[in-house]
Write a protein that holds these residues in place. Structure first.
Motif, PDB file in Angstrom:
ATOM      1  N   VAL A 121      22.910  52.566  35.087  1.00 53.44           N
ATOM      2  CA  VAL A 121      23.380  53.362  35.796  1.00 53.44           C
ATOM      3  C   VAL A 121      22.868  54.297  34.741  1.00 53.44           C
ATOM      4  O   VAL A 121      21.811  54.751  35.280  1.00 53.44           O
ATOM      5  CB  VAL A 121      23.981  53.110  36.885  1.00 53.44           C
ATOM      6  N   SER A 122      23.534  54.582  33.981  1.00 58.32           N
ATOM      7  CA  SER A 122      23.990  56.055  33.254  1.00 58.32           C
ATOM      8  C   SER A 122      22.853  55.837  32.676  1.00 58.32           C
ATOM      9  O   SER A 122      22.422  57.488  32.396  1.00 58.32           O
ATOM     10  CB  SER A 122      25.236  56.012  32.023  1.00 58.32           C
ATOM     11  N   TRP A 147      30.751  54.588  26.912  1.00 54.59           N
ATOM     12  CA  TRP A 147      31.269  53.473  27.611  1.00 54.59           C
ATOM     13  C   TRP A 147      31.851  52.126  26.923  1.00 54.59           C
ATOM     14  O   TRP A 147      32.941  51.916  26.581  1.00 54.59           O
ATOM     15  CB  TRP A 147      30.449  52.392  28.194  1.00 54.59           C
ATOM     16  N   LEU A 201      27.242  49.745  34.915  1.00 54.43           N
ATOM     17  CA  LEU A 201      26.905  50.981  35.054  1.00 54.43           C
ATOM     18  C   LEU A 201      26.213  51.575  33.467  1.00 54.43           C
ATOM     19  O   LEU A 201      26.452  52.675  33.846  1.00 54.43           O
ATOM     20  CB  LEU A 201      28.397  51.029  34.481  1.00 54.43           C
ATOM     21  N   MET A 226      37.536  50.376  38.753  1.00 55.02           N
ATOM     22  CA  MET A 226      36.203  51.144  38.832  1.00 55.02           C
ATOM     23  C   MET A 226      36.344  52.105  38.588  1.00 55.02           C
ATOM     24  O   MET A 226      36.019  52.820  37.717  1.00 55.02           O
ATOM     25  CB  MET A 226      34.774  50.182  39.758  1.00 55.02           C
ATOM     26  N   SER A 275      37.791  53.973  35.943  1.00 53.09           N
ATOM     27  CA  SER A 275      37.422  53.451  34.712  1.00 53.09           C
ATOM     28  C   SER A 275      36.029  55.177  34.173  1.00 53.09           C
ATOM     29  O   SER A 275      36.187  55.407  33.945  1.00 53.09           O
ATOM     30  CB  SER A 275      37.091  52.503  34.309  1.00 53.09           C
ATOM     31  N   LEU A 276      35.848  54.903  35.513  1.00 52.23           N
ATOM     32  CA  LEU A 276      34.850  55.729  36.122  1.00 52.23           C
ATOM     33  C   LEU A 276      35.748  57.643  36.174  1.00 52.23           C
ATOM     34  O   LEU A 276      34.819  58.216  34.813  1.00 52.23           O
ATOM     35  CB  LEU A 276      34.038  55.828  37.735  1.00 52.23           C
ATOM     36  N   ILE A 331      30.331  44.078  34.499  1.00 51.39           N
ATOM     37  CA  ILE A 331      30.687  46.062  35.752  1.00 51.39           C
ATOM     38  C   ILE A 331      30.074  47.078  34.415  1.00 51.39           C
ATOM     39  O   ILE A 331      28.989  47.502  34.395  1.00 51.39           O
ATOM     40  CB  ILE A 331      31.152  45.404  35.314  1.00 51.39           C
ATOM     41  N   TYR A 332      30.360  46.405  32.494  1.00 53.71           N
ATOM     42  CA  TYR A 332      29.843  47.624  32.272  1.00 53.71           C
ATOM     43  C   TYR A 332      28.922  47.547  32.198  1.00 53.71           C
ATOM     44  O   TYR A 332      27.785  49.171  31.140  1.00 53.71           O
ATOM     45  CB  TYR A 332      30.282  47.347  30.603  1.00 53.71           C
ATOM     46  N   GLN A 351      37.747  47.713  42.827  1.00 51.74           N
ATOM     47  CA  GLN A 351      37.166  49.367  43.175  1.00 51.74           C
ATOM     48  C   GLN A 351      38.233  49.971  42.630  1.00 51.74           C
ATOM     49  O   GLN A 351      37.880  51.265  41.822  1.00 51.74           O
ATOM     50  CB  GLN A 351      36.987  49.696  44.867  1.00 51.74           C
TER      51      GLN A 351
END
Length: 268
Positions: free
Chosen positions: A247-248, A203, A244, A72, A75-76, A240-241, A69
């Motif tokens: 989700v984007s 990303w 993400l 993450m 990166s976010l 994870i990428y 976390q």
């Protein structure tokens, strides 16, 4: 009889809708199941390609340690700040050049020349100018995001139906009313396409930025795991990428549905 037909149609509609919701996930879930079975039965080497279950276990372990976390979140932060800056700059110049012929003559040629330079080729320049800290990574994301939003905003503004503009002038609309009621709504679908495309570029750029001289972030986790041949963590970072990015994309679709709801109502 008509009421019975309508009732039958309404009862079948939710099932069809739920099936359509599940349809995009059939191939990814099927591939994961095949991957798990192949690894469990020894058809593929789990040292080179760990099973999905072992990747999940690795993710749980990293989450419990707090490392996942933390990276993450970093990166976010980089992605969102870079997107906000690049998106704002691209949107500003897209609107400016789309609305003003003078500004278009002054800025557009230069922006188009810069746009044709692969932004990832600027990594050595960015490192020389900003070092290897947060500024360098955010700058790369900013540059990558700026041009898709610029070109789509510019195209959307300049592609508004001239007849609608003439109609607005005939009704005596002010410049502000023309912009808010005709030009911007007409350009909005194209602008949102640019936002959606820019999220993907965001990303992609971040992945590369975080694998170069980085000490934090998901990309750093992947690079560090690669050095120790820890394929579980490498695959976890890739997943994870991918999540993400998905989700984007869903957020971008939701934004389109909200902002373009008037189009759907008009087509009914």
């Amino acid at each position: 009889m008509d009421n019975a037909t309508d009732l039958t149609h309404n009862t079948k509609q939710p099932r069809a809708y739920s099936f359509k919701q599940l349809l995009p996930w059939l191939i990814p879930v099927g591939l994961i199941i095949i991957w798990q079975i192949a690894g469990t039965l020894g058809w593929i080497s789990t040292k080179l390609l760990p099973t999905p279950w072992s990747v999940i276990q690795d993710g749980v372990s990293l989450w419990q340690s707090g490392e996942l976390q933390k990276n993450m979140g970093i990166s976010l932060y980089r992605a969102l700040v870079g997107f906000a800056i690049g998106g704002s700059v691209g949107f500003f110049f897209g609107m400016l050049n789309g609305l003003s012929k003078t500004a278009r003559a002054l800025f557009d040629s230069t922006i188009q020349m810069l746009r044709n330079i692969p932004h990832l080729s600027l990594i050595p320049v960015v490192i020389i100018l900003f070092g290897i800290g947060e500024t360098a990574k955010i700058s790369l994301v900013t540059v990558g995001v700026m041009f898709p939003i610029y070109i789509n905003t510019f195209h959307g503004i300049t592609s508004v139906d001239p007849e609608l503009i003439e109609m607005g002038q005939a009704y005596g609309l002010s410049k502000r009313e023309m912009l808010t009621k005709i030009v911007f709504p007409g350009a909005l679908p194209t602008i949102l396409v640019g936002v959606r495309y820019a999220l993907g570029v965001m990303w992609t750029t971040l992945i590369v930025a975080e694998t170069i001289s980085s000490t934090s972030g998901i990309g750093y986790m992947a690079t560090n795991a690669q050095e120790f041949m820890n394929m579980k963590t490498v695959l976890l970072c890739i997943v994870i990428y991918a999540l993400l990015g998905k989700v984007s994309d869903l957020i971008a679709k939701l934004l389109e549905d909200i902002c373009l709801d008037w189009q759907a109502e008009r087509s009914r």
